[in-house]
Design a protein around this motif. Structure first.
Motif, short mmCIF file in Angstrom:
data_model
loop_
_atom_site.label_atom_id
_atom_site.label_comp_id
_atom_site.label_asym_id
_atom_site.label_seq_id
_atom_site.Cartn_x
_atom_site.Cartn_y
_atom_site.Cartn_z
N ILE A 309 50.44 12.62 -31.90
CA ILE A 309 49.02 11.39 -32.52
C ILE A 309 49.52 11.71 -34.15
N ILE A 311 48.04 11.62 -37.68
CA ILE A 311 47.03 11.64 -38.32
C ILE A 311 46.48 11.23 -39.83
N ASN A 312 45.74 10.08 -40.11
CA ASN A 312 46.16 10.07 -41.55
C ASN A 312 44.38 9.91 -42.04
N LEU A 314 43.08 7.00 -42.07
CA LEU A 314 42.78 6.03 -41.80
C LEU A 314 42.64 6.83 -40.12
N THR A 315 43.08 7.26 -39.24
CA THR A 315 42.54 7.95 -38.09
C THR A 315 41.42 8.44 -38.14
N SER A 317 38.84 7.87 -40.70
CA SER A 317 37.71 7.95 -41.51
C SER A 317 36.54 7.00 -39.85
N PHE A 318 37.81 6.44 -39.34
CA PHE A 318 36.82 6.31 -37.90
C PHE A 318 35.70 6.92 -37.73
#
Length: 475
Positions: A309, A311-312, A314-315, A317-318
């Motif tokens: 998956i 991972i950055n 953006l992910t 930051s949730f």
């Protein structure tokens, strides 16, 4: 090279005085027979003997003659089927053969005064000679040594074949020359063979013990002090040896550990040739050495093999809005083991526990920013298994706690991150690791020999590995 064989079977080297060994090994009569065959094959191929010149004088009607055998050397040495090796208490190995064959070649010379009457080359084959060597395994100056305490060769001239003697010699000269070969030369067998044995043990085998095995490589960056821990013990058809069993990183053999050494349990009733029991002392030093060599950390590249998956920021930051400050950038994470983990061995399985740090790093246009570091108390449980020629493992449980150590992106929602990591570990990491570990790792070939037909058993505080030895001694 015989020293290498013994080294493979027993890993004998420098000795230290201590209460309990980290490892002990035991070989049965099948192993002794295997050793005998391997040694015989090696000696028959590489044996070399140097004989002193032999002289004798005889009177014949026309005067006194001297018969000399010069430059005598070994053409072949065989032992036949009537050979065996035995173990005798307290620590003696006995090799015995009633079918030893010795083939020799050299030159002869018959002289009278200063005149040479005749000369030429000869060869001789002696069969069914008796040979016995008693070798004691003992400790001298904290080093294991093999000492021949008794050695004898009883030459057999019956059925011996002598060829090459000039057929035109007078019958008297032929009889006398044959007598010198069949009696005088035969009588040098014991001193020549036994002197060669003593020289070989001192020059090659004992030197190998003293200089090569205090640092046996486990992997390229970890070694083991596999030296003898107290004198070996021999009983009829068995030999038992205790080894130091201390592992250390690189070449740092001076490292000391405070781990206790506990008495190792008795061997099982396995019928395999060779049995090895390793206690928790050796296991703890191995884990410590692996940690010191940096081999217990998990790099981002290794994690990427199991976590597909992306991972950055953006992910992330949730869960943690603070990651938005970097825009949409890649995030990698790695697991670092802070201190050497503790390991315990029980009949139900093996447990590793220790403190780990999980670091999340943002790749901000080439600048690596350690945005978040979490601490975790990690406990890993599993079983060790063995197949025909491999040793593997299975992870059965992963338990961990989670706490924030440092952050550039605000307070971490530890509970949510733990749920996320727990899912990744259970769904991705553990199944992938178990697939790899289930296939096992083949034990390395050492000096031409393999450890096969393996059996493995776990006990409280120790693991026993049993197996047979196959292969041929590498030169």
């Amino acid at each position: 090279m015989t020293g290498k064989l013994i080294a493979f079977l027993s890993l004998l080297a420098l000795s230290v005085n201590c209460e309990h060994p980290g490892i002990k090994i035991k070989g049965n009569y099948e192993l002794l027979e295997f050793v005998k065959n391997a040694v015989v094959n090696f000696v028959e191929e590489y044996a070399s003997l140097s004989f002193e010149n032999v002289e004798a004088t005889f009177d014949i009607d026309d005067g006194n003659y001297k018969y000399s055998l010069i430059n005598v050397s070994l053409n072949a040495l065989t032992f036949g089927d009537a050979s065996r090796i035995s173990a005798l208490p307290p620590r003696v190995l006995v090799f015995h053969s009633t079918s030893m064959g010795i083939a020799l070649g050299g030159s002869y010379q018959i002289s009278s005064g200063d005149s040479i009457v005749n000369s030429g080359d000869f060869s001789a084959i002696f069969t069914n000679n008796n040979f016995a060597a008693f070798v004691e395994l003992t400790i001298q100056n904290e080093v294991l040594v093999a000492i021949p305490t008794n050695c004898v060769v009883v030459g057999n001239s019956q059925g011996a074949i002598v060829t090459g003697i000039n057929a035109y010699l007078s019958p008297e000269h032929q009889i006398n020359l044959n007598k010198v070969v069949l009696e005088n030369l035969k009588n040098t067998f014991s001193s020549t063979v036994c002197a060669s044995l003593r020289n070989y043990l001192g020059r090659s085998v004992n030197n190998f013990f003293a200089t090569n095995l205090a640092g046996v490589p486990i992997i390229s960056t970890v070694r083991m002090d596999a030296s003898v821990y107290g004198p070996p013990a021999t009983v009829p058809d068995f030999i038992e040896i205790g080894l130091n069993g201390k592992c250390y990183p690189g070449n740092d053999s001076t490292i000391t550990y405070t781990f206790p050494r506990h008495a190792l349990r008795a061997f099982s009733s396995s019928s395999r040739m060779l049995k090895l029991i390793a206690g928790e002392y050796t296991a703890k030093t191995l884990v410590h050495a692996l940690h010191s060599a940096g081999l217990l950390n998990v790099t981002p590249a290794q994690i990427a093999q199991f976590v597909t998956i992306p991972i950055n920021t953006l992910t992330m930051s949730f869960l943690m809005p603070g990651f938005r400050q970097y825009g949409v950038k890649p995030v990698s994470f790695q697991i670092s083991i802070v201190n050497p983990p503790d390991i315990s061995i029980a009949s139900s399985g093996v447990t590793l526990s220790g403190m780990a740090e999980i670091g999340f790093t943002v790749n901000n246009n080439g600048q690596k920013i350690e945005a978040l570091v979490l601490e975790s108390n990690l406990t890993l449980s599993g079983n060790v298994i063995a197949s025909t020629s491999t040793v593997g493992a299975q992870i059965t449980s992963v338990q961990f706690t989670l706490a924030q150590k440092s952050s550039l992106v605000g307070d971490a929602p530890v509970a949510g991150l733990k749920i996320l990591l727990d899912g990744i570990i259970k769904r991705n990491v553990v199944p992938a690791l178990n697939t790899l570990l289930r296939n096992g790792f083949a034990l390395p070939t050492i000096y031409g020999f393999n450890f096969t037909n393996l059996e493995l058993a776990l006990y409280d505080g120790a693991v026993e590995l049993s197996g047979n030895i196959e292969g041929q001694l590498a030169s």
